[in-house]
Design a protein around this motif. Structure first.
Motif, PDB file in Angstrom:
ATOM      1  N   LEU A 183     -29.395  27.199 -21.524  1.00  0.00           N
ATOM      2  CA  LEU A 183     -28.360  28.206 -21.762  1.00  0.00           C
ATOM      3  C   LEU A 183     -26.991  27.714 -21.306  1.00  0.00           C
ATOM      4  O   LEU A 183     -26.025  27.739 -22.060  1.00  0.00           O
ATOM      5  CB  LEU A 183     -28.736  29.506 -21.045  1.00  0.00           C
ATOM      6  N   TYR A 184     -26.921  27.265 -20.066  1.00  0.00           N
ATOM      7  CA  TYR A 184     -25.610  26.869 -19.533  1.00  0.00           C
ATOM      8  C   TYR A 184     -25.244  25.452 -19.903  1.00  0.00           C
ATOM      9  O   TYR A 184     -24.077  25.093 -19.882  1.00  0.00           O
ATOM     10  CB  TYR A 184     -25.543  27.125 -18.036  1.00  0.00           C
ATOM     11  N   GLY A 185     -26.246  24.686 -20.275  1.00  0.00           N
ATOM     12  CA  GLY A 185     -25.944  23.355 -20.792  1.00  0.00           C
ATOM     13  C   GLY A 185     -25.105  23.507 -22.045  1.00  0.00           C
ATOM     14  O   GLY A 185     -24.076  22.854 -22.207  1.00  0.00           O
ATOM     15  N   ILE A 186     -25.525  24.436 -22.898  1.00  0.00           N
ATOM     16  CA  ILE A 186     -24.794  24.655 -24.146  1.00  0.00           C
ATOM     17  C   ILE A 186     -23.415  25.245 -23.836  1.00  0.00           C
ATOM     18  O   ILE A 186     -22.403  24.806 -24.355  1.00  0.00           O
ATOM     19  CB  ILE A 186     -25.595  25.603 -25.077  1.00  0.00           C
ATOM     20  N   LEU A 187     -23.416  26.223 -22.938  1.00  0.00           N
ATOM     21  CA  LEU A 187     -22.169  26.964 -22.663  1.00  0.00           C
ATOM     22  C   LEU A 187     -21.146  26.119 -21.896  1.00  0.00           C
ATOM     23  O   LEU A 187     -19.954  26.163 -22.168  1.00  0.00           O
ATOM     24  CB  LEU A 187     -22.532  28.218 -21.862  1.00  0.00           C
ATOM     25  N   LEU A 188     -21.615  25.363 -20.921  1.00  0.00           N
ATOM     26  CA  LEU A 188     -20.671  24.698 -20.014  1.00  0.00           C
ATOM     27  C   LEU A 188     -20.513  23.205 -20.257  1.00  0.00           C
ATOM     28  O   LEU A 188     -19.734  22.556 -19.561  1.00  0.00           O
ATOM     29  CB  LEU A 188     -21.094  24.915 -18.556  1.00  0.00           C
ATOM     30  N   ASN A 189     -21.217  22.703 -21.232  1.00  0.00           N
ATOM     31  CA  ASN A 189     -21.192  21.264 -21.475  1.00  0.00           C
ATOM     32  C   ASN A 189     -19.768  20.723 -21.624  1.00  0.00           C
ATOM     33  O   ASN A 189     -19.367  19.761 -20.968  1.00  0.00           O
ATOM     34  CB  ASN A 189     -22.002  20.993 -22.753  1.00  0.00           C
ATOM     35  N   ARG A 190     -18.985  21.371 -22.473  1.00  0.00           N
ATOM     36  CA  ARG A 190     -17.630  20.884 -22.761  1.00  0.00           C
ATOM     37  C   ARG A 190     -16.746  20.991 -21.516  1.00  0.00           C
ATOM     38  O   ARG A 190     -15.956  20.100 -21.214  1.00  0.00           O
ATOM     39  CB  ARG A 190     -17.059  21.713 -23.903  1.00  0.00           C
ATOM     40  N   LEU A 191     -16.917  22.110 -20.794  1.00  0.00           N
ATOM     41  CA  LEU A 191     -16.116  22.314 -19.585  1.00  0.00           C
ATOM     42  C   LEU A 191     -16.391  21.218 -18.567  1.00  0.00           C
ATOM     43  O   LEU A 191     -15.474  20.630 -18.003  1.00  0.00           O
ATOM     44  CB  LEU A 191     -16.474  23.647 -18.938  1.00  0.00           C
ATOM     45  N   ASN A 192     -17.667  20.964 -18.339  1.00  0.00           N
ATOM     46  CA  ASN A 192     -18.034  19.937 -17.363  1.00  0.00           C
ATOM     47  C   ASN A 192     -17.504  18.574 -17.773  1.00  0.00           C
ATOM     48  O   ASN A 192     -17.006  17.812 -16.941  1.00  0.00           O
ATOM     49  CB  ASN A 192     -19.555  19.868 -17.213  1.00  0.00           C
ATOM     50  N   LYS A 193     -17.590  18.290 -19.071  1.00  0.00           N
ATOM     51  CA  LYS A 193     -17.141  17.002 -19.578  1.00  0.00           C
ATOM     52  C   LYS A 193     -15.637  16.836 -19.332  1.00  0.00           C
ATOM     53  O   LYS A 193     -15.179  15.805 -18.827  1.00  0.00           O
ATOM     54  CB  LYS A 193     -17.445  16.926 -21.083  1.00  0.00           C
ATOM     55  N   ASN A 194     -14.875  17.872 -19.666  1.00  0.00           N
ATOM     56  CA  ASN A 194     -13.421  17.791 -19.491  1.00  0.00           C
ATOM     57  C   ASN A 194     -13.025  17.758 -18.020  1.00  0.00           C
ATOM     58  O   ASN A 194     -12.060  17.092 -17.640  1.00  0.00           O
ATOM     59  CB  ASN A 194     -12.734  18.958 -20.200  1.00  0.00           C
TER      60      ASN A 194
END
Lengths: 203, 164
Positions: A183-194
């Motif tokens: 769930l949060y992998g999908i949601l927060l993936n981009r945030l974590n990457k940036n």
């Protein structure tokens, strides 16, 4: 000419090529709902608080009464759990309020991740306290089951019950963990990457 | 009824909408996503408008909110495919300033930019918009020195693509 200067020149030329949005269209946009990640996090977090605290409503009063009679000291922990819940809601709200789109990108992402983490901690706490209460209920259930069925099978030792309990808990915790990772992998993936990219620039 | 601040906001946004269009161009690859992101930035700007004070320019403020929305808040819809090449039909040139070699270079450059990550795109965007390093560092939340170092790296990366 330097390539980047050429790009800059072209970049400035494109201003006239955008289809201009009218005032009427802008007015229309103002009254539409945001679909930002922060809104999603808020909705999901509220749902989690409701679901985790709503589970209690599905257990009948009689079951709770019996359970409390058997383990009176658990009452204190239950009261304490409400305090913890209030604490988490307060922390979540405080962090949520700190999310401001006018901050720098790094600070903004950091605050969003921090807010989300509060809910994660709350879930960890619930898994812990759930296992704690669950272990008592599990044990009671096992004992009662043996008394009722009146079979010839030798009752399991306390250690046997404990092993079965730990094994079932491991399955439950793994399932919860996989669900959240997804769930949060999908949601927060981009945030974590940036966020990692910004951190990398500064270190 | 349209309030006074709503009217003021709409007027400012209409006048400065190209800033948002440019951000959308950099971060999206098709028209629907462009419009989606434009709308989300508009909503975020409007939500933050009560905090906007006249002492800073609307544009300065729009750059920050716009980029933050693109980098952080915007949830890409499924239909957006990251690897789609930059739509080169976007820049239209008139007959008299047409230069085949330059056009080819620009196509390559835009396509190279589309391969950059979100943060690198933000750096390129601020560079193309002639922002100084103080503003770049404040917008992204990194130190000025490191913003300069990273910018040089990104520029080098783009040049290398053109002159392999």
């Amino acid at each position: 000419m330097d390539e980047l200067e050429l790009l800059k020149k072209d970049w400035k030329k494109q201003e006239g090529s955008f289809q201009q949005i009218s005032e009427k269209e802008i007015y229309g946009m103002l009254h539409k709902g945001s679909s930002s990640i922060v809104k999603w996090i808020l909705i999901i977090s509220i749902l989690e608080f409701i679901v985790l605290n709503g589970i209690g409503f599905f257990i009948t009063d009689k079951e709770i009464e019996n359970f409390q009679k058997l383990h009176p000291y658990l009452n204190i922990i239950e009261k304490f759990n409400y305090l913890i819940l209030l604490g988490f809601i307060y922390l979540f709200y405080k962090n949520y309020q700190s999310i401001c789109v006018l901050d720098s990108s790094k600070k903004l992402i950091k605050n969003i991740i921090k807010t989300r983490k509060i809910v994660n901690y709350y879930i960890y706490w619930n898994v812990f306290i759930g296992s704690f209460f669950g272990s008592f209920a599990f044990y009671d259930g096992f004992k009662e089951g043996y008394q009722k069925t009146n079979t010839n099978i030798e009752p399991l030792s306390d250690i046997g019950v404990l092993i079965i309990f730990i094994f079932s808990m491991l399955i439950v915790i793994t399932l919860i963990f996989v669900f959240y990772k997804l769930l949060y992998g999908i949601l927060l993936n981009r945030l974590n990457k940036n966020f990692n990219e910004l951190k990398k620039i500064d270190y | 009824m349209k309030s006074e601040s709503e009217a003021l906001f709409v007027k400012e946004l209409k006048e400065n909408q190209n800033i948002i269009h440019k951000i959308c161009r950099l971060y999206t690859t098709d028209e629907d996503s462009h419009n989606d992101l434009f709308q989300e930035i508009t909503i975020q700007l409007w939500k933050a408008f009560p905090n906007f004070r006249g002492d800073s320019k609307f544009t300065t403020w729009a750059y920050r909110v716009g980029l933050n929305t693109a980098i952080t808040l915007y949830r890409k819809k499924k239909r957006t495919i990251d690897t789609i090449e930059f739509d080169s039909s976007f820049h239209k040139v008139t007959q008299d300033d047409y230069n085949f070699e330059e056009e080819e270079k620009l196509k390559l450059l835009y396509s190279a930019i589309s391969e950059l990550n979100d943060i690198e795109k933000a750096l390129v965007f601020l560079y193309l918009e002639d922002k100084d390093y103080t503003e770049i560092s404040e917008t992204l939340g990194i130190s000025e020195v490191n913003a300069r170092v990273k910018m040089n790296r990104v520029k080098g990366k783009l040049k290398k693509i053109l002159n392999p």
